[in-house]
Design a protein around this motif. Structure first.
Motif, PDB file in Angstrom:
ATOM      1  N   ALA A  20       0.829  -1.206   0.000  1.00  0.00           N
ATOM      2  CA  ALA A  20       0.000   0.000   0.000  1.00  0.00           C
ATOM      3  C   ALA A  20       0.866   1.260   0.000  1.00  0.00           C
ATOM      4  O   ALA A  20       0.562   2.229  -0.707  1.00  0.00           O
ATOM      5  N   ARG A  21       1.936   1.249   0.768  1.00  0.00           N
ATOM      6  CA  ARG A  21       2.844   2.412   0.782  1.00  0.00           C
ATOM      7  C   ARG A  21       3.456   2.635  -0.596  1.00  0.00           C
ATOM      8  O   ARG A  21       3.556   3.782  -1.063  1.00  0.00           O
ATOM      9  N   HIS A  24       0.755   4.008  -2.903  1.00  0.00           N
ATOM     10  CA  HIS A  24       0.460   5.385  -2.527  1.00  0.00           C
ATOM     11  C   HIS A  24       1.569   6.328  -3.023  1.00  0.00           C
ATOM     12  O   HIS A  24       1.284   7.422  -3.512  1.00  0.00           O
ATOM     13  N   GLY A  27       1.172   7.528  -6.365  1.00  0.00           N
ATOM     14  CA  GLY A  27       0.023   8.385  -6.586  1.00  0.00           C
ATOM     15  C   GLY A  27      -1.302   7.650  -6.667  1.00  0.00           C
ATOM     16  O   GLY A  27      -2.312   8.234  -7.051  1.00  0.00           O
ATOM     17  N   ARG A  28      -1.307   6.388  -6.299  1.00  0.00           N
ATOM     18  CA  ARG A  28      -2.543   5.603  -6.340  1.00  0.00           C
ATOM     19  C   ARG A  28      -3.285   5.686  -5.012  1.00  0.00           C
ATOM     20  O   ARG A  28      -2.673   5.820  -3.961  1.00  0.00           O
ATOM     21  N   ARG A  29      -4.598   5.627  -5.092  1.00  0.00           N
ATOM     22  CA  ARG A  29      -5.405   5.526  -3.874  1.00  0.00           C
ATOM     23  C   ARG A  29      -5.470   4.051  -3.510  1.00  0.00           C
ATOM     24  O   ARG A  29      -5.689   3.197  -4.367  1.00  0.00           O
ATOM     25  N   VAL A  30      -5.311   3.767  -2.236  1.00  0.00           N
ATOM     26  CA  VAL A  30      -5.243   2.378  -1.777  1.00  0.00           C
ATOM     27  C   VAL A  30      -6.125   2.203  -0.543  1.00  0.00           C
ATOM     28  O   VAL A  30      -6.133   3.053   0.343  1.00  0.00           O
ATOM     29  N   ARG A  31      -6.844   1.094  -0.524  1.00  0.00           N
ATOM     30  CA  ARG A  31      -7.595   0.701   0.668  1.00  0.00           C
ATOM     31  C   ARG A  31      -7.231  -0.731   0.996  1.00  0.00           C
ATOM     32  O   ARG A  31      -6.987  -1.540   0.098  1.00  0.00           O
TER      33      ARG A  31
END
Length: 57
Positions: A20-21, A24, A27-31
């Motif tokens: 996720a880091r 991110h 520039g990506r959104r991560v959940r």
């Protein structure tokens, strides 16, 4: 969306958080989604026919 393995030793969570880091930083959104029961993953839940029990975010 990263579907995290809910390992009791925390390995799955740490690997998912690292991924996720990286995403991110690109520039990506991560959940992250974590199954509610330790030592399971979402495949276990789906195979058991309990997908309706997964909490919705």
């Amino acid at each position: 969306m990263i579907l995290v393995d809910h390992d009791s030793n925390g390995v799955g969570q740490r690997k998912a958080e690292a991924a996720a880091r990286r995403f991110h930083a690109e520039g990506r959104r991560v959940r992250l989604a974590l199954p509610p029961v330790p030592d399971t993953d979402f495949n276990d839940i789906l195979r058991a026919g309990k997908a309706a029990e997964i909490p919705h975010a």
